[in-house]
Design an enzyme around this catalytic site. Structure first.
Site, short mmCIF file in Angstrom:
data_model
loop_
_atom_site.label_atom_id
_atom_site.label_comp_id
_atom_site.label_asym_id
_atom_site.label_seq_id
_atom_site.Cartn_x
_atom_site.Cartn_y
_atom_site.Cartn_z
N ARG A 21 0.80 -1.23 0.00
CA ARG A 21 0.00 0.00 0.00
C ARG A 21 0.83 1.28 0.00
O ARG A 21 0.41 2.29 -0.56
CB ARG A 21 -0.91 -0.01 1.23
N TYR A 22 2.01 1.26 0.62
CA TYR A 22 2.66 2.53 0.92
C TYR A 22 4.05 2.73 0.31
O TYR A 22 4.29 3.73 -0.35
CB TYR A 22 2.77 2.70 2.44
N HIS A 87 17.78 -25.11 5.81
CA HIS A 87 18.91 -24.19 5.90
C HIS A 87 18.89 -23.31 4.65
O HIS A 87 19.15 -23.79 3.54
CB HIS A 87 20.23 -24.97 5.99
N SER A 113 27.63 -19.19 7.02
CA SER A 113 26.38 -18.60 6.54
C SER A 113 26.35 -17.08 6.72
O SER A 113 25.81 -16.35 5.88
CB SER A 113 25.19 -19.22 7.26
N HIS A 160 2.27 25.37 25.62
CA HIS A 160 1.27 24.55 26.32
C HIS A 160 -0.05 24.49 25.53
O HIS A 160 -1.10 24.18 26.08
CB HIS A 160 1.00 25.08 27.73
N SER A 290 -14.97 12.82 4.52
CA SER A 290 -15.77 11.97 5.39
C SER A 290 -16.89 11.35 4.58
O SER A 290 -17.47 12.00 3.71
CB SER A 290 -16.35 12.79 6.56
N ARG A 304 -1.63 9.87 8.61
CA ARG A 304 -0.89 8.67 8.19
C ARG A 304 0.56 8.74 8.67
O ARG A 304 1.11 7.75 9.16
CB ARG A 304 -0.94 8.52 6.68
N SER A 335 17.65 -13.91 14.28
CA SER A 335 17.39 -13.99 12.84
C SER A 335 15.97 -13.58 12.46
O SER A 335 15.76 -12.66 11.66
CB SER A 335 17.67 -15.41 12.34
N ARG A 339 14.72 -10.04 10.45
CA ARG A 339 14.05 -10.08 9.15
C ARG A 339 12.88 -9.11 9.10
O ARG A 339 12.55 -8.56 8.06
CB ARG A 339 13.51 -11.50 8.87
#
Length: 398
Positions: A21-22, A87, A113, A160, A290, A304, A335, A339
């Protein structure tokens, strides 16, 4: 419920809205499987090239075969191999070897690895910063134009969230710009502080490479330097365990979280100003504020940004906790967490910067509304000037 057909399969599974979506296509690709596994293959090539240049029996034909298959990735085969082997790295070693039969024996030679895993992460983090920095610079530039345009337009200042002394619309914007300039400096520093993990072996001792080069420390050090340079880094970490220190991830996500805080503050200010009807974010011709109230002009872009900025700020907790529980030379409970949090931090930062750029390019100011509010508060603001005049005339300020 009917089983979805092949054409609807993508819609029948959860997809992160950060990607679907973004986020930009560029940032989405940066954290994609194709970028990740293509980088693994390049790292195996760099290792083989460097090992060959330092005297290991690797042929030109093997190198050429690897070069010809860097992006020829059979993802289906790799998935089947991983299901069988449990693996991911060895699954891709086998998949690469399948299309490079002559080079199969020397792919991943001496490596662990984390040679491909951690080094790829560092490349992706660096490239992620390189995508974010121009976007942040553009936002600063757009806001600087806005600040200059409205540098002399008086507006009521708030402390304030109560009426205070006058400021100007441009001066208030400079508060936003200053924070973003600090973020720009912090992002550049975090990117430039990144080093390469390099060629360090299974526990950071380079033991496997010392064996390959018959104990020749100078060749192993040169191997580390050559591979680091091929990957585009000037420096490698001097000391590692199996992984680079997970405190690096803290530094990376810390500056992104700080950026999130800056953008949340800016967009909160814009939302408050929209309520006062003094300043408004862009509102498209056919946009609906709206579903029930046609007169509403909700600051949905700023909302957003605030929503996603909150997510970005919380992600710093992941690397803090991960770094604190890395036992000895490493443990694998980092791990799955990494990710998620590393990718989401950059994807989220990418989204809110793009959205803030859109906002900053279309901010609308209503000077008459601003003037009316100043006039309402002017008699009260004058009291401070009266006090100053009284003191100058010899009165007691208290």
């Amino acid at each position: 419920m009917a089983t979805p057909g092949a054409e609807e399969d993508a819609l029948a599974r959860y997809r992160s809205p950060l990607v679907s979506r973004y986020a930009s296509a560029e940032m989405g690709f940066n954290f994609s499987e194709r970028k990740k596994f293509g980088t693994w293959r390049r790292l195996w090539l760099y290792l083989a090239q460097a090992e060959k240049s330092l005297g290991l029996p690797i042929t030109d034909e093997q190198i050429q075969e690897m070069e010809a298959n860097l992006d020829n990735i059979d993802f289906k085969m790799a998935a089947e191999e991983e299901k069988k082997l449990r693996h991911d790295v060895m699954a891709h070693v086998h998949t690469f070897a399948h299309c490079c039969p002559k080079a199969a024996a020397i792919i991943h030679l001496g490596a662990t690895s984390c040679y491909v895993g951690d080094n790829t992460d560092l490349i992706v983090l660096r490239d992620g910063f390189n995508l974010l920095l121009p976007k942040l610079a553009r936002v600063i530039s757009r806001l600087a134009d806005f600040a200059e345009k409205y540098a002399d337009l008086p507006t009521l200042g708030f402390t304030h969230y109560q009426p205070a002394q006058l400021t100007t619309v441009g001066k208030r914007c400079c508060l936003w710009i200053q924070d973003l300039c600090m973020d720009l400096q912090n992002l550049e520093r975090a990117r430039d502080d990144l080093r390469f993990r390099g060629v360090k072996g299974t526990t950071g001792t380079q033991a496997s490479f010392l064996q390959l080069f018959e104990g020749d420390h100078s060749k192993v050090e040169e191997l580390d330097r050559l591979v680091t340079a091929k990957a585009g880094f000037k420096r490698a970490y001097i000391v590692t365990g199996q992984t680079y220190s997970r405190k690096v991830d803290i530094e990376v996500l810390s500056v992104l979280a700080s950026l999130g805080a800056s953008i949340h503050k800016i967009c909160t200010d814009i939302r408050l100003l929209a309520n006062l009807k003094e300043i408004e974010e862009p509102f498209e011709k056919d946009q609906i504020g709206s579903s029930a109230m046609p007169y509403k002009r909700n600051p949905m872009r700023s909302e957003r940004c605030c929503s996603l900025a909150r997510h970005l700020m919380t992600l710093i907790l992941d690397p803090l906790q991960t770094a604190s529980v890395q036992w000895f030379e490493r443990t694998l409970d980092d791990s799955a967490n990494r990710r998620v949090c590393l990718a989401e931090a950059f994807l989220t930062a990418d989204i809110i910067l793009s959205t803030l750029q859109n906002i900053s390019e279309g901010l609308v100011v209503y000077p008459k509304v601003i003037e009316r509010r100043i006039r309402q508060e002017l008699p009260f603001m004058a009291t401070e000037n009266i006090i100053m005049a009284m003191v100058k005339a010899g009165g007691n300020r208290q």
